[in-house]
Scaffold this motif. Structure first.
Motif, PDB file in Angstrom:
ATOM      1  N   ASN A  15      11.422 -14.842  47.921  1.00 60.58           N
ATOM      2  CA  ASN A  15      12.112 -14.691  49.200  1.00 60.58           C
ATOM      3  C   ASN A  15      11.587 -15.597  50.303  1.00 60.58           C
ATOM      4  O   ASN A  15      12.259 -15.808  51.315  1.00 60.58           O
ATOM      5  CB  ASN A  15      12.032 -13.230  49.669  1.00 60.58           C
ATOM      6  N   GLU A  16      10.385 -16.132  50.137  1.00 62.87           N
ATOM      7  CA  GLU A  16       9.770 -16.924  51.204  1.00 62.87           C
ATOM      8  C   GLU A  16       9.473 -18.367  50.803  1.00 62.87           C
ATOM      9  O   GLU A  16       9.087 -19.169  51.647  1.00 62.87           O
ATOM     10  CB  GLU A  16       8.448 -16.257  51.645  1.00 62.87           C
ATOM     11  N   THR A  17       9.642 -18.716  49.534  1.00 70.59           N
ATOM     12  CA  THR A  17       9.177 -20.012  49.041  1.00 70.59           C
ATOM     13  C   THR A  17      10.303 -20.808  48.389  1.00 70.59           C
ATOM     14  O   THR A  17      11.011 -20.300  47.517  1.00 70.59           O
ATOM     15  CB  THR A  17       8.048 -19.832  48.009  1.00 70.59           C
ATOM     16  N   ARG A  72      13.471 -25.306  57.693  1.00 76.97           N
ATOM     17  CA  ARG A  72      14.269 -24.915  58.861  1.00 76.97           C
ATOM     18  C   ARG A  72      15.717 -24.648  58.478  1.00 76.97           C
ATOM     19  O   ARG A  72      16.339 -23.695  58.956  1.00 76.97           O
ATOM     20  CB  ARG A  72      14.210 -26.017  59.924  1.00 76.97           C
ATOM     21  N   VAL A  73      16.275 -25.475  57.630  1.00 77.72           N
ATOM     22  CA  VAL A  73      17.651 -25.261  57.169  1.00 77.72           C
ATOM     23  C   VAL A  73      17.758 -23.912  56.461  1.00 77.72           C
ATOM     24  O   VAL A  73      18.689 -23.132  56.697  1.00 77.72           O
ATOM     25  CB  VAL A  73      18.103 -26.397  56.233  1.00 77.72           C
ATOM     26  N   ALA A  74      16.778 -23.624  55.605  1.00 74.46           N
ATOM     27  CA  ALA A  74      16.795 -22.357  54.858  1.00 74.46           C
ATOM     28  C   ALA A  74      16.663 -21.161  55.780  1.00 74.46           C
ATOM     29  O   ALA A  74      17.337 -20.142  55.595  1.00 74.46           O
ATOM     30  CB  ALA A  74      15.672 -22.345  53.820  1.00 74.46           C
ATOM     31  N   GLY A  79      20.715 -32.001  55.590  1.00 72.73           N
ATOM     32  CA  GLY A  79      20.414 -30.828  54.758  1.00 72.73           C
ATOM     33  C   GLY A  79      21.350 -29.688  55.088  1.00 72.73           C
ATOM     34  O   GLY A  79      21.587 -29.396  56.272  1.00 72.73           O
ATOM     35  N   VAL A  80      21.900 -29.043  54.069  1.00 75.96           N
ATOM     36  CA  VAL A  80      22.803 -27.899  54.284  1.00 75.96           C
ATOM     37  C   VAL A  80      22.321 -26.735  53.417  1.00 75.96           C
ATOM     38  O   VAL A  80      21.764 -26.932  52.333  1.00 75.96           O
ATOM     39  CB  VAL A  80      24.266 -28.243  53.928  1.00 75.96           C
ATOM     40  N   PRO A  81      22.516 -25.501  53.891  1.00 78.72           N
ATOM     41  CA  PRO A  81      22.076 -24.346  53.100  1.00 78.72           C
ATOM     42  C   PRO A  81      22.951 -24.118  51.876  1.00 78.72           C
ATOM     43  O   PRO A  81      24.173 -24.295  51.930  1.00 78.72           O
ATOM     44  CB  PRO A  81      22.198 -23.178  54.087  1.00 78.72           C
ATOM     45  N   ILE A  82      22.316 -23.752  50.789  1.00 80.26           N
ATOM     46  CA  ILE A  82      23.033 -23.256  49.611  1.00 80.26           C
ATOM     47  C   ILE A  82      22.995 -21.738  49.726  1.00 80.26           C
ATOM     48  O   ILE A  82      21.940 -21.118  49.585  1.00 80.26           O
ATOM     49  CB  ILE A  82      22.353 -23.715  48.301  1.00 80.26           C
ATOM     50  N   GLN A  83      24.139 -21.135  50.024  1.00 78.81           N
ATOM     51  CA  GLN A  83      24.160 -19.697  50.262  1.00 78.81           C
ATOM     52  C   GLN A  83      25.516 -19.134  49.873  1.00 78.81           C
ATOM     53  O   GLN A  83      26.519 -19.843  49.852  1.00 78.81           O
ATOM     54  CB  GLN A  83      23.857 -19.375  51.724  1.00 78.81           C
ATOM     55  N   ARG A 122      20.712 -16.240  50.760  1.00 79.73           N
ATOM     56  CA  ARG A 122      20.130 -17.576  50.732  1.00 79.73           C
ATOM     57  C   ARG A 122      19.670 -17.914  49.328  1.00 79.73           C
ATOM     58  O   ARG A 122      18.943 -17.153  48.698  1.00 79.73           O
ATOM     59  CB  ARG A 122      18.956 -17.654  51.709  1.00 79.73           C
ATOM     60  N   MET A 123      20.085 -19.092  48.851  1.00 81.43           N
ATOM     61  CA  MET A 123      19.713 -19.512  47.505  1.00 81.43           C
ATOM     62  C   MET A 123      18.905 -20.796  47.498  1.00 81.43           C
ATOM     63  O   MET A 123      18.131 -21.030  46.576  1.00 81.43           O
ATOM     64  CB  MET A 123      20.969 -19.689  46.646  1.00 81.43           C
TER      65      MET A 123
END
Length: 747
Positions: free
Chosen positions: A54-56, A84-86, A119-123, A128-129
């Protein structure tokens, strides 16, 4: 690519689908994906970072950075631009990445030569993935079309990650929804259970995020929208049968369903290569991202409406949902975001356990779970996102822990615990019909709590001497309108029939706080637990109170009747409620209805103030039931819904035990019978201490009667009282350690 047109975006998605369809191990697929994205977008670098926990985040594939950094480079949330993106779930688009706040130089990757960063989030729907990144040596900001293209690709990667298509078995990262997970929440009902997940509201799984036939997908989307609008119109056609709030909600839904902007955005997504389902989900994810940043409660509710509407549309498009989902397993553990009493009662007592992502320990779901003696965990944050139908799950309702997809060692230890509990239950069965008499000859009456007709068979099976608390609010909570007096009278009569002459203490309507009736206008209160609830509602809404009292008198049909009023804070409240009952008895007699052969009128002592009421209160009350759950939270000023403080204060704290002794002393002085009712009454250690300080009647869930009786029969209460008194003299905060040592010597 300098300009990512709609055709090029669709072309990229087509290449991505081909890359996935060509097989290969998980790492090979990831490497292929990063290569084709970098090639299509004309960037030197494309990297995929996925959450290891969950944090890494871990670098799982790259085109352009050093290959040896893969699966070696890791970062925490908010660490570097990727972190930051994550953390923010927002894209970062920079022409000069090294100058961005929070930039972290990672020499092992060789990224120092790349200036531009996107950078874009994969979610997926807030889950959050990971993060998808492209970089180039040329110092430039990426265009809006390029940003859109990468966001679409990231969404497709999220779908593939969820389906386990990116990381395969044996790869360094297990696919999502296959990893063991542990969730911690609040204890709504104690107990342990093993079973398989059954989702109350199954999430829709999009299996076809990419489409190569936009015309067909547009046709499907428009047909789904038409069906959605039609269903809402049909519901509104029956508006005359609904309450005003329900109509307002449906009107809001219809407004969103007819939103041209919503439909236009989804059509644009389809034109760029997404399927109808994926276009709905993309807009839903955007709405959820906005929801997290909106401070205004009204706007958040409206965005939540759009979220719910999207789920309805997804079910129409995919054919997935409650009615078409997986069959319920025999060992079902119900997992839900939240659930109302009516929906929960429809499942029946066949559930092994209940796990809620929201909820509270005092909710009506908790009341039903306690009545059924089914383990319940509340506030298990994130479990509805992670759990899938059929997943193995272990529920430890004693500790508030849920093990989802546990490994073999955890399962083995848990089953050993279940086996030990089963052996203990067999031992309790042998003493079912024996009295709870201590070694020193003190008799303690053990009663059960109930709230449903289905609870009453436990009177015989548990060995309870009666019903110390029958919760009458459930019959109000599960209905869409106020129940009729005749219905309630019939129910109360059947309860007394099932009790077969044993005493049943009916608690009048205890609503308010988190037990809100669907047909009562909700009231916004800053602290509902201290607000308009229980007896306060009854005295203000006299019509409802009088109707219930009439139903209780008629249900008794000449038999003995026991009534107690909840949450009494001062003498006048009890006196007024008692007078109301006496007036209804007079009225029923004038109407020619049979009166109970005997009437007991008592009060629940749940506020410290009532313990200091005038002597006349104790003389007037036929009995007093200490409501331990509320009394303890008000005594310690510790909200029992707040996990940070509810466990901070021990029931065996000498201050609390001394307070209970004062209540017992006042009751003894006036000859008023007193009992203790609540969760702590069903915990053997606490129960035996209550008996030691003078409480001779306890009321608890049926499953607790055996363990409590077993310990009382083994204990010398006089000696235990000495242990408690010695602890007070020593100045200890809690006598628990001393009590445990004493009981260990007794066994």
């Amino acid at each position: 690519m300098a300009q990512a047109t709609e055709t090029e975006s669709r072309k990229l998605l087509g290449r991505l689908r081909q890359a996935m369809a060509s097989g290969g191990a998980g790492q090979e697929r990831l490497d292929r994906i990063t290569h084709l994205i970098a090639d299509s977008m004309c960037t030197e670098v494309c990297s995929i970072y996925l959450f290891r926990d969950n944090e890494t985040l871990e670098l799982c594939a790259t085109e352009g950075l050093r290959p040896e950094a893969v699966h070696q480079t890791r970062m925490r949330l908010n660490e570097g631009l990727v972190g930051r993106v994550a953390a923010t779930s927002r894209a970062i688009n920079s022409a000069n990445a090294p100058q961005e706040p929070g930039f972290r130089f990672m020499p092992e990757t060789g990224e120092e030569v790349y200036s531009s960063f996107l950078g874009v989030p994969i979610q997926r729907l807030g889950q959050r993935m990971g993060v998808l990144v492209v970089q180039s040596k040329e110092a430039r900001s990426f265009s809006g079309d390029e940003l859109y293209a990468l966001e679409v690709v990231a969404m497709v990667l999220a779908e593939m990650t969820e389906l386990g298509e990116i990381m395969g078995e044996g790869d360094s990262l297990t696919p999502l929804h296959k990893r063991p997970q542990v969730f911690r929440g609040g204890v709504g009902q104690e107990g342990t259970a093993e079973g398989h997940v059954f989702l109350h509201d199954p999430r829709v799984v999009v299996t076809n995020p990419i489409s190569d036939d936009p015309a067909a997908e547009l046709k499907r989307l428009r047909a789904g929208i038409k069906t959605l609008r039609g269903s809402l119109d049909s519901l509104l056609a029956d508006a005359s049968k609904m309450e005003g709030d329900h109509v307002q909600i449906l009107e809001t839904y219809r407004m969103f369903a007819n939103s041209k902007g919503w439909l236009r955005r989804m059509e644009e997504d389809i034109a760029r290569g997404l399927s109808a389902e994926a276009s709905v989900e993309k807009e839903q994810s955007a709405a959820q991202a906005r929801m997290r940043t909106v401070a205004d409660a009204y706007l958040r509710d409206r965005l939540h409406d759009l979220d719910d509407l999207s789920n309805r549309l997804l079910r129409i498009l995919t054919g997935q949902g409650r009615d078409t989902g997986a069959a319920r397993p025999d060992d079902a553990v119900l997992v839900a975001r939240n659930i109302g009493p009516g929906e929960l009662l429809e499942y029946g007592r066949t559930l092994r356990a209940i796990v809620l992502e929201e909820g509270s320990v005092g909710s009506h779901a908790a009341v039903i779970a306690r009545a059924w003696a089914i383990p319940l965990i509340v506030n298990a944050s994130g479990i509805t996102t992670e759990a899938l139908n059929g997943d193995q799950v272990l529920v430890d309702g004693n500790e508030g822990v849920v093990h989802l997809r546990p490994d073999d060692s955890v399962t083995s230890a848990f089953r050993d615990k279940l086996a030990m509990q089963a052996q203990a239950q067999e031992r309790y069965t042998s003493i079912r019909d024996l009295p709870a008499t201590s070694e020193c000859g003190q008799r303690v009456s053990l009663h059960m709590n109930a709230g449903l007709m289905a609870d009453l068979p436990s009177l015989v099976g548990s060995g309870a001497e009666g019903v110390g608390l029958f919760r009458t609010e459930l019959q109000f909570l599960i209905r869409s309108k106020v129940p009729r007096r005749g219905e309630l009278a019939s129910l109360y009569g059947r309860v007394m029939d099932a009790a077969d002459g044993k005493r049943v203490a009916f608690r009048t309507l205890d609503i308010g706080s988190d037990k809100v009736l669907a047909y009562m206008k909700p009231t916004e209160e800053p602290n509902p637990a201290l607000g308009w609830r229980a007896i306060r509602v009854g005295l203000d809404k006299k019509g409802v109170m009088r109707m219930q009292l009439q139903a209780l008198i008629r249900g008794a049909a000449g038999r003995a009747l026991t009534v107690m009023f909840p949450f009494v804070a001062q003498f006048d409240e009890f006196r007024d409620a008692r007078e109301m009952l006496l007036r209804e008895l007079d009225r029923e007699e004038k109407l020619g209805h049979p009166l109970p052969e005997r009437v007991e009128i008592g009060a629940m002592l749940e506020t410290p103030s009532l313990a200091f009421a005038p002597r006349q209160f104790f003389e007037l009350a036929d009995f007093i039931s200490i409501g331990g759950n509320d009394l303890k939270q008000f005594f310690f000023a510790a909200d029992r819904e707040n996990e940070r403080v509810r466990r901070r204060y021990d029931t065996l704290n000498v201050s609390f035990l001394s307070f209970l002794e004062q209540i017992v002393a006042r009751c003894v002085d006036t000859g008023t019978p007193v009992s203790f009712c609540g969760e702590d009454a069903g915990r053997p250690i606490e129960a035996v201490c209550f008996a030691a300080v003078g409480l001779r009647a306890l009321s608890m869930r049926p499953a607790s009667i055996g363990p409590v009786k077993h310990l009382i029969r083994q204990t010398n209460l006089a000696e235990l009282r000495d242990v408690i008194e010695q602890g007070k003299l020593k100045g200890v905060q809690s006598v628990r350690p001393d009590v445990m040592e004493f009981l260990s010597r007794q066994s």
